[in-house]
Design a protein around this motif. Structure first.
Motif, PDB file in Angstrom:
ATOM      1  N   ALA A   9       0.842  -1.203   0.000  1.00 32.04           N
ATOM      2  CA  ALA A   9       0.000   0.000   0.000  1.00 32.04           C
ATOM      3  C   ALA A   9       0.874   1.249   0.000  1.00 32.04           C
ATOM      4  O   ALA A   9       2.093   1.185   0.193  1.00 32.04           O
ATOM      5  CB  ALA A   9      -0.928  -0.019   1.205  1.00 32.04           C
ATOM      6  N   SER A  13       2.770  -0.537   3.942  1.00 36.99           N
ATOM      7  CA  SER A  13       2.308  -1.786   4.552  1.00 36.99           C
ATOM      8  C   SER A  13       2.043  -2.839   3.479  1.00 36.99           C
ATOM      9  O   SER A  13       1.715  -2.512   2.337  1.00 36.99           O
ATOM     10  CB  SER A  13       1.048  -1.533   5.383  1.00 36.99           C
ATOM     11  OG  SER A  13       0.025  -0.984   4.580  1.00 36.99           O
ATOM     12  N   HIS A  15       0.003  -6.223   2.128  1.00 36.18           N
ATOM     13  CA  HIS A  15      -1.332  -6.790   2.304  1.00 36.18           C
ATOM     14  C   HIS A  15      -1.499  -8.075   1.499  1.00 36.18           C
ATOM     15  O   HIS A  15      -1.115  -8.142   0.330  1.00 36.18           O
ATOM     16  CB  HIS A  15      -2.388  -5.769   1.862  1.00 36.18           C
ATOM     17  CG  HIS A  15      -2.364  -4.522   2.692  1.00 36.18           C
ATOM     18  ND1 HIS A  15      -3.256  -4.281   3.694  1.00 36.18           N
ATOM     19  CD2 HIS A  15      -1.512  -3.460   2.680  1.00 36.18           C
ATOM     20  CE1 HIS A  15      -2.975  -3.115   4.260  1.00 36.18           C
ATOM     21  NE2 HIS A  15      -1.912  -2.601   3.661  1.00 36.18           N
ATOM     22  N   THR A  59      -7.612  -7.659   5.877  1.00 39.75           N
ATOM     23  CA  THR A  59      -7.561  -6.281   6.343  1.00 39.75           C
ATOM     24  C   THR A  59      -6.235  -6.016   7.053  1.00 39.75           C
ATOM     25  O   THR A  59      -5.683  -6.916   7.690  1.00 39.75           O
ATOM     26  CB  THR A  59      -8.718  -6.033   7.332  1.00 39.75           C
ATOM     27  OG1 THR A  59      -9.941  -6.487   6.735  1.00 39.75           O
ATOM     28  CG2 THR A  59      -8.851  -4.575   7.705  1.00 39.75           C
ATOM     29  N   ARG A  60      -5.728  -4.794   6.950  1.00 44.22           N
ATOM     30  CA  ARG A  60      -4.460  -4.489   7.636  1.00 44.22           C
ATOM     31  C   ARG A  60      -4.564  -4.872   9.115  1.00 44.22           C
ATOM     32  O   ARG A  60      -5.610  -4.709   9.753  1.00 44.22           O
ATOM     33  CB  ARG A  60      -4.050  -3.029   7.473  1.00 44.22           C
ATOM     34  CG  ARG A  60      -4.892  -2.004   8.146  1.00 44.22           C
ATOM     35  CD  ARG A  60      -4.267  -0.606   8.069  1.00 44.22           C
ATOM     36  NE  ARG A  60      -3.839  -0.280   6.719  1.00 44.22           N
ATOM     37  CZ  ARG A  60      -2.716   0.361   6.411  1.00 44.22           C
ATOM     38  NH1 ARG A  60      -1.899   0.789   7.355  1.00 44.22           N
ATOM     39  NH2 ARG A  60      -2.413   0.633   5.151  1.00 44.22           N
ATOM     40  N   SER A  65      -1.595 -10.117   6.360  1.00 45.53           N
ATOM     41  CA  SER A  65      -1.222  -8.724   6.097  1.00 45.53           C
ATOM     42  C   SER A  65      -0.346  -8.208   7.237  1.00 45.53           C
ATOM     43  O   SER A  65      -0.382  -8.729   8.354  1.00 45.53           O
ATOM     44  CB  SER A  65      -2.461  -7.839   5.957  1.00 45.53           C
ATOM     45  OG  SER A  65      -3.161  -8.142   4.759  1.00 45.53           O
ATOM     46  N   TYR A  72      -5.637   2.804  13.368  1.00 43.97           N
ATOM     47  CA  TYR A  72      -5.962   2.868  11.948  1.00 43.97           C
ATOM     48  C   TYR A  72      -7.164   3.798  11.770  1.00 43.97           C
ATOM     49  O   TYR A  72      -7.993   3.931  12.667  1.00 43.97           O
ATOM     50  CB  TYR A  72      -6.320   1.478  11.396  1.00 43.97           C
ATOM     51  CG  TYR A  72      -5.276   0.426  11.641  1.00 43.97           C
ATOM     52  CD1 TYR A  72      -3.929   0.748  11.840  1.00 43.97           C
ATOM     53  CD2 TYR A  72      -5.630  -0.925  11.686  1.00 43.97           C
ATOM     54  CE1 TYR A  72      -2.980  -0.230  12.069  1.00 43.97           C
ATOM     55  CE2 TYR A  72      -4.687  -1.914  11.913  1.00 43.97           C
ATOM     56  CZ  TYR A  72      -3.366  -1.567  12.117  1.00 43.97           C
ATOM     57  OH  TYR A  72      -2.424  -2.537  12.349  1.00 43.97           O
ATOM     58  N   ARG A  76      -7.987   5.110   5.777  1.00 47.70           N
ATOM     59  CA  ARG A  76      -6.839   4.278   5.392  1.00 47.70           C
ATOM     60  C   ARG A  76      -7.305   2.864   5.006  1.00 47.70           C
ATOM     61  O   ARG A  76      -6.800   2.282   4.031  1.00 47.70           O
ATOM     62  CB  ARG A  76      -5.838   4.229   6.551  1.00 47.70           C
ATOM     63  CG  ARG A  76      -4.562   3.444   6.316  1.00 47.70           C
ATOM     64  CD  ARG A  76      -3.716   4.032   5.200  1.00 47.70           C
ATOM     65  NE  ARG A  76      -3.870   3.281   3.963  1.00 47.70           N
ATOM     66  CZ  ARG A  76      -3.254   3.576   2.827  1.00 47.70           C
ATOM     67  NH1 ARG A  76      -2.456   4.618   2.736  1.00 47.70           N
ATOM     68  NH2 ARG A  76      -3.451   2.842   1.753  1.00 47.70           N
ATOM     69  N   LEU A  77      -8.260   2.323   5.723  1.00 46.41           N
ATOM     70  CA  LEU A  77      -8.792   0.994   5.385  1.00 46.41           C
ATOM     71  C   LEU A  77      -9.475   1.025   4.024  1.00 46.41           C
ATOM     72  O   LEU A  77      -9.383   0.062   3.251  1.00 46.41           O
ATOM     73  CB  LEU A  77      -9.768   0.516   6.464  1.00 46.41           C
ATOM     74  CG  LEU A  77      -9.198   0.344   7.879  1.00 46.41           C
ATOM     75  CD1 LEU A  77     -10.289  -0.165   8.825  1.00 46.41           C
ATOM     76  CD2 LEU A  77      -8.004  -0.599   7.900  1.00 46.41           C
ATOM     77  N   GLN A  79      -8.726   3.200   1.572  1.00 47.65           N
ATOM     78  CA  GLN A  79      -7.669   3.389   0.577  1.00 47.65           C
ATOM     79  C   GLN A  79      -6.914   2.091   0.311  1.00 47.65           C
ATOM     80  O   GLN A  79      -6.436   1.870  -0.809  1.00 47.65           O
ATOM     81  CB  GLN A  79      -6.711   4.484   1.046  1.00 47.65           C
ATOM     82  CG  GLN A  79      -7.300   5.871   0.948  1.00 47.65           C
ATOM     83  CD  GLN A  79      -6.587   6.879   1.833  1.00 47.65           C
ATOM     84  OE1 GLN A  79      -5.513   6.612   2.360  1.00 47.65           O
ATOM     85  NE2 GLN A  79      -7.196   8.046   2.005  1.00 47.65           N
ATOM     86  N   ASP A  80      -6.823   1.223   1.309  1.00 47.32           N
ATOM     87  CA  ASP A  80      -6.197  -0.086   1.070  1.00 47.32           C
ATOM     88  C   ASP A  80      -6.921  -0.820  -0.054  1.00 47.32           C
ATOM     89  O   ASP A  80      -6.300  -1.488  -0.883  1.00 47.32           O
ATOM     90  CB  ASP A  80      -6.222  -0.936   2.347  1.00 47.32           C
ATOM     91  CG  ASP A  80      -5.269  -0.435   3.422  1.00 47.32           C
ATOM     92  OD1 ASP A  80      -4.332   0.335   3.094  1.00 47.32           O
ATOM     93  OD2 ASP A  80      -5.460  -0.812   4.594  1.00 47.32           O
ATOM     94  N   GLU A  83      -6.278   1.004  -3.482  1.00 49.52           N
ATOM     95  CA  GLU A  83      -4.901   0.764  -3.911  1.00 49.52           C
ATOM     96  C   GLU A  83      -4.700  -0.692  -4.348  1.00 49.52           C
ATOM     97  O   GLU A  83      -3.924  -0.964  -5.271  1.00 49.52           O
ATOM     98  CB  GLU A  83      -3.924   1.151  -2.809  1.00 49.52           C
ATOM     99  CG  GLU A  83      -3.861   2.659  -2.593  1.00 49.52           C
ATOM    100  CD  GLU A  83      -2.996   3.066  -1.417  1.00 49.52           C
ATOM    101  OE1 GLU A  83      -2.288   2.205  -0.844  1.00 49.52           O
ATOM    102  OE2 GLU A  83      -3.024   4.263  -1.056  1.00 49.52           O
TER     103      GLU A  83
END
Length: 264
Positions: A9, A13, A15, A59-60, A65, A72, A76-77, A79-80, A83
């Motif tokens: 990401a 991070s 994933h 999920t992050r 992952s 978090y 951001r979740l 956008q993961d 992306e």
């Protein structure tokens, strides 16, 4: 079983994801409940893959992952997911999220509608306040000796007593997922839920939406699903006689609803 793959990401991070089903079919993204991995969809993947290119991911902070430092944010979740789609050159996909996955789905419907075709929000909520209960849970999971007490609390909230008392094999599968969850990943995701209130934005969701509720859900009550369905223009609502994991407790009815909605 599809191979486990990884993407990185924008924040560095890593994933984990799996992609299955024939190339050329419409893409369906599956997003998991907090405390679980992409394996929460194992029982649905074979049938869904007959109709879709199925993309599921951890999920992050969960599963394979990476576990970046928390807290978090819901953005951001979300956008993961966008992306991940970018990394696979997927412009647009159907999205099915349950619980935390459904919260992510709401964010995508509000903030990234061009990436979503049809949206399914299962056993979820736009707001799970008050915030202090989440602060207590974060402190509790970070200071606990291990994940056993946290796992038992989740299982009581997810499954009916009959399945728990029978030590149903599916319950044991989810117990194993919970016990293997990294406490820092769980705490990071708790913070995302704590800081989320999408109630004022739901009317901005313009994608065709199906909302699935559990009649006996004590985590994301059926009334929360009713609010989502009433707020999103044209949304449909289905209430199953389930607790929290409708895809596990009523797999046939869940699949019929999902396939019917996505093909309509």
């Amino acid at each position: 079983m599809e191979n486990l793959s990884f993407f990185t990401a924008g924040d560095g991070s890593r994933h984990a994801y799996r992609m299955g089903g024939a190339a050329g079919k419409p893409v369906l993204v599956l997003s998991n409940s907090i405390g679980t991995t992409l394996h929460m969809w194992d029982d649905q993947v074979q049938e869904l893959s007959r109709h879709f290119r199925v993309l599921r991911y951890d999920t992050r902070g969960h599963g394979a992952s990476s576990v970046p430092a928390g807290p978090y944010s819901l953005a951001r979740l979300g956008q993961d997911v966008t992306e991940l789609l970018d990394s696979l050159d997927i412009e647009r996909a159907h999205f099915l999220g349950l619980s935390l996955g459904g919260i992510i789905g709401q964010w995508l419907g509000i903030h990234a509608p061009a990436r979503i075709d049809r949206l399914i929000l299962s056993n979820t909520s736009p707001f799970l306040g008050p915030a202090d209960q989440w602060d207590e849970r974060i402190a509790s999971v970070l200071h606990a000796e291990d994940m056993s007490e946290t796992a038992e609390t989740f299982l009581r909230n997810w499954f009916p007593a009959r399945m728990l008392e029978a030590r149903d094999p599916v319950v044991e599968r989810f117990r194993a997922m919970l016990l293997a969850t990294n406490r820092h990943g769980l705490a990071g995701a708790y913070a995302a839920v704590r800081d989320t209130d999408l109630r004022g934005d739901l009317a901005r969701i313009s994608r065709p939406t199906l909302v699935i509720a559990g009649q006996y859900d004590t985590v994301t009550a059926a009334s929360h699903s009713e609010l989502i369905a009433e707020s999103i223009p044209g949304a449909r609502l289905l209430v199953l006689p389930a607790v929290h994991l409708s895809n596990i407790e009523y797999p046939s009815e869940f699949l019929v609803a999902v396939l019917g909605f996505l093909s309509s």
